[in-house]
Design a protein around this motif. Structure first.
Motif, PDB file in Angstrom:
ATOM      1  N   THR A 195       0.796  -1.219   0.000  1.00 39.91           N
ATOM      2  CA  THR A 195       0.000   0.000   0.000  1.00 39.91           C
ATOM      3  C   THR A 195       0.834   1.278   0.000  1.00 39.91           C
ATOM      4  OG1 THR A 195      -0.216  -0.125   2.417  1.00 39.91           O
ATOM      5  CG2 THR A 195      -1.953  -1.118   1.110  1.00 39.91           C
ATOM      6  N   HIS A 196       2.136   1.172   0.246  1.00 37.55           N
ATOM      7  CA  HIS A 196       2.979   2.360   0.292  1.00 37.55           C
ATOM      8  C   HIS A 196       4.106   2.354  -0.746  1.00 37.55           C
ATOM      9  CE1 HIS A 196       1.006   2.499   4.242  1.00 37.55           C
ATOM     10  NE2 HIS A 196       1.203   3.792   4.185  1.00 37.55           N
ATOM     11  N   ALA A 197       4.461   1.200  -1.252  1.00 38.36           N
ATOM     12  CA  ALA A 197       5.516   1.116  -2.271  1.00 38.36           C
ATOM     13  C   ALA A 197       5.220  -0.032  -3.236  1.00 38.36           C
ATOM     14  CB  ALA A 197       6.879   0.927  -1.614  1.00 38.36           C
ATOM     15  N   PRO A 198       4.011  -0.078  -3.812  1.00 36.89           N
ATOM     16  CA  PRO A 198       3.642  -1.219  -4.660  1.00 36.89           C
ATOM     17  C   PRO A 198       4.513  -1.377  -5.886  1.00 36.89           C
ATOM     18  CG  PRO A 198       2.070   0.575  -4.910  1.00 36.89           C
ATOM     19  CD  PRO A 198       2.948   0.939  -3.755  1.00 36.89           C
ATOM     20  N   ASP A 209       0.398  -1.970  17.452  1.00 38.02           N
ATOM     21  CA  ASP A 209      -0.120  -0.694  16.971  1.00 38.02           C
ATOM     22  C   ASP A 209      -0.571  -0.732  15.514  1.00 38.02           C
ATOM     23  OD1 ASP A 209       0.569   0.212  19.490  1.00 38.02           O
ATOM     24  OD2 ASP A 209       2.473   1.085  18.832  1.00 38.02           O
ATOM     25  N   MET A 210      -0.483  -1.876  14.873  1.00 37.71           N
ATOM     26  CA  MET A 210      -0.792  -1.996  13.447  1.00 37.71           C
ATOM     27  C   MET A 210      -2.279  -2.208  13.210  1.00 37.71           C
ATOM     28  SD  MET A 210       0.157  -5.204  10.974  1.00 37.71           S
ATOM     29  CE  MET A 210      -0.929  -6.241  11.965  1.00 37.71           C
ATOM     30  N   ASP A 211      -2.818  -1.550  12.190  1.00 38.66           N
ATOM     31  CA  ASP A 211      -4.155  -1.850  11.674  1.00 38.66           C
ATOM     32  C   ASP A 211      -4.159  -1.559  10.181  1.00 38.66           C
ATOM     33  OD1 ASP A 211      -6.780  -2.304  11.073  1.00 38.66           O
ATOM     34  OD2 ASP A 211      -7.583  -1.117  12.738  1.00 38.66           O
ATOM     35  N   GLN A 212      -4.081  -2.610   9.376  1.00 37.18           N
ATOM     36  CA  GLN A 212      -4.023  -2.470   7.927  1.00 37.18           C
ATOM     37  C   GLN A 212      -5.289  -3.018   7.252  1.00 37.18           C
ATOM     38  OE1 GLN A 212       0.203  -2.638   6.298  1.00 37.18           O
ATOM     39  NE2 GLN A 212       0.316  -4.279   7.813  1.00 37.18           N
ATOM     40  N   ARG A 213      -6.338  -3.196   8.017  1.00 44.03           N
ATOM     41  CA  ARG A 213      -7.545  -3.826   7.490  1.00 44.03           C
ATOM     42  C   ARG A 213      -8.173  -3.035   6.350  1.00 44.03           C
ATOM     43  NH1 ARG A 213     -10.542  -4.910  13.144  1.00 44.03           N
ATOM     44  NH2 ARG A 213      -9.523  -2.886  13.542  1.00 44.03           N
ATOM     45  N   TRP A 214      -8.064  -1.718   6.416  1.00 45.34           N
ATOM     46  CA  TRP A 214      -8.671  -0.909   5.358  1.00 45.34           C
ATOM     47  C   TRP A 214      -7.664  -0.537   4.291  1.00 45.34           C
ATOM     48  CZ3 TRP A 214     -13.672  -0.977   5.008  1.00 45.34           C
ATOM     49  CH2 TRP A 214     -14.421  -1.257   6.153  1.00 45.34           C
ATOM     50  N   SER A 215      -6.437  -0.257   4.671  1.00 46.69           N
ATOM     51  CA  SER A 215      -5.447   0.205   3.689  1.00 46.69           C
ATOM     52  C   SER A 215      -5.156  -0.852   2.630  1.00 46.69           C
ATOM     53  CB  SER A 215      -4.153   0.622   4.390  1.00 46.69           C
ATOM     54  OG  SER A 215      -3.578  -0.460   5.106  1.00 46.69           O
ATOM     55  N   ILE A 216      -5.204  -2.141   3.003  1.00 45.54           N
ATOM     56  CA  ILE A 216      -4.851  -3.173   2.012  1.00 45.54           C
ATOM     57  C   ILE A 216      -5.895  -3.295   0.909  1.00 45.54           C
ATOM     58  CG2 ILE A 216      -3.375  -4.517   3.555  1.00 45.54           C
ATOM     59  CD1 ILE A 216      -5.739  -6.421   3.999  1.00 45.54           C
ATOM     60  N   ARG A 217      -7.033  -2.657   1.060  1.00 45.13           N
ATOM     61  CA  ARG A 217      -8.038  -2.704  -0.002  1.00 45.13           C
ATOM     62  C   ARG A 217      -7.562  -2.012  -1.277  1.00 45.13           C
ATOM     63  NH1 ARG A 217     -13.084  -4.350   1.720  1.00 45.13           N
ATOM     64  NH2 ARG A 217     -13.221  -4.728   3.975  1.00 45.13           N
ATOM     65  N   SER A 218      -6.515  -1.202  -1.158  1.00 42.49           N
ATOM     66  CA  SER A 218      -5.979  -0.522  -2.332  1.00 42.49           C
ATOM     67  C   SER A 218      -4.957  -1.361  -3.090  1.00 42.49           C
ATOM     68  CB  SER A 218      -5.326   0.801  -1.919  1.00 42.49           C
ATOM     69  OG  SER A 218      -4.157   0.569  -1.136  1.00 42.49           O
ATOM     70  N   ALA A 219      -4.574  -2.511  -2.552  1.00 46.40           N
ATOM     71  CA  ALA A 219      -3.519  -3.332  -3.168  1.00 46.40           C
ATOM     72  C   ALA A 219      -3.965  -3.847  -4.532  1.00 46.40           C
ATOM     73  CB  ALA A 219      -3.162  -4.491  -2.255  1.00 46.40           C
ATOM     74  N   ARG A 220      -3.046  -3.810  -5.492  1.00 48.46           N
ATOM     75  CA  ARG A 220      -3.341  -4.263  -6.852  1.00 48.46           C
ATOM     76  C   ARG A 220      -2.328  -5.272  -7.373  1.00 48.46           C
ATOM     77  NH1 ARG A 220      -7.312  -2.680  -5.300  1.00 48.46           N
ATOM     78  NH2 ARG A 220      -8.710  -1.067  -6.106  1.00 48.46           N
ATOM     79  N   ASN A 221      -1.271  -5.527  -6.633  1.00 49.59           N
ATOM     80  CA  ASN A 221      -0.294  -6.534  -7.066  1.00 49.59           C
ATOM     81  C   ASN A 221      -0.912  -7.921  -6.984  1.00 49.59           C
ATOM     82  OD1 ASN A 221       1.168  -4.141  -5.956  1.00 49.59           O
ATOM     83  ND2 ASN A 221       2.959  -5.260  -6.677  1.00 49.59           N
ATOM     84  N   PRO A 222      -0.382  -8.882  -7.744  1.00 48.60           N
ATOM     85  CA  PRO A 222      -0.827 -10.276  -7.570  1.00 48.60           C
ATOM     86  C   PRO A 222      -0.442 -10.764  -6.177  1.00 48.60           C
ATOM     87  CG  PRO A 222       0.371  -9.993  -9.639  1.00 48.60           C
ATOM     88  CD  PRO A 222       0.586  -8.746  -8.850  1.00 48.60           C
TER      89      PRO A 222
END
Length: 258
Positions: free
Chosen positions: A105-108, A189-202
């Motif tokens: 989500t930050h360096a795809p 402190d991590m919560d990536q449940r929403w941010s990973i919805r933007s992922a487009r890599n295989p």
């Protein structure tokens, strides 16, 4: 080899042909790059494999303070930059999968195909991690090793592979307490449940059918959040690349080569 990243030492290793596609491995909490030895043996003819000891682990820097998933992700990017690698496939397990999600989500653009094994986008409650931090600081890794091994492997595997378990216990006990605590804070402190919805890599999500640490539901949540991702379940607990080595190598290797 030890490399310098912004004045901090990181232990890294490169295996495989120089002209092969790069595959980067990222280790779990309480482990080091040796957890990937079986995958290196299986894949080093097909990939240029870059392994590293995560911040706080093995032979890498272990400052005594809380870390963040962002910091661990930026460590991985800096290691790629050190070797002039523009893009790499990614295979991370547990904490290594969490770092992979941050990079998605930050360096795809730095990643090709991505394997997220035995991991979760969020792991509460905070008191669980605060308790582990307190236990480590009071009793060292000796106070955590038995429970860790029980979470990592099924009873049947522990019974039939005592030499492997002995080596893994040694690896866990070798984890710096301050590094373990710092990474516990990052996971807490991590919560990536929403941010990973933007992922487009295989993406391939690997779950262990008997994993009590990041149960199948956690992998299912990641799979549902990342459009087009694939999900596979292996007959293993948490460290599936070791307990279900042959199946892991087959399904993950096929995904990475496709």
């Amino acid at each position: 080899m030890i490399i310098d990243i912004a004045g901090e030492p990181f232990n890294v290793h490169l295996d495989g042909p120089e002209n092969a596609p790069v595959l980067m491995h990222s280790n779990s909490l309480s482990s080091d790059m040796s957890m990937w030895d079986a995958q290196v043996r299986a894949w080093q003819g097909q990939f240029r494999i870059l392994r590293y000891d995560s911040r706080g682990h093995g032979g890498s820097v272990a400052p005594d303070r809380p870390y963040s998933i962002e910091e661990l992700g930026r460590d991985a990017i800096a290691i790629l930059d050190h070797f002039g690698i523009e893009k790499a496939h990614w295979c991370g397990l547990s904490k290594g999968g969490m770092v992979g999600m941050w990079m998605l989500t930050h360096a795809p653009e730095r990643l090709g195909r991505v394997v997220l094994a035995n991991t979760s986008a969020h792991m509460g409650p905070p008191e669980l991690w605060n308790g582990r931090i307190r236990t480590a600081r009071r009793g060292g890794m000796e106070a955590l090793v038995d429970a860790t091994v029980e979470r990592w492997f099924t009873a049947s595997f522990r019974e039939r592979a005592p030499e492997r378990i002995a080596a893994i216990r040694k690896m866990i006990l070798g984890t710096p307490v301050q590094g373990y605590a710092g990474c516990c804070a990052a996971i807490r402190d991590m919560d990536q449940r929403w941010s990973i919805r933007s992922a487009r890599n295989p993406v391939l999500v690997v779950v262990g059918a008997h994993d009590p640490a990041t149960p199948p539901a956690a992998g299912q949540q990641i799979h549902e959040a990342i459009a087009g991702s694939k999900l596979v379940t292996l007959d293993a607990a948490h460290i599936s690349n070791i307990e279900a080595e042959a199946a892991f190598n087959e399904v993950v290797g096929a995904f990475l080569r496709s």
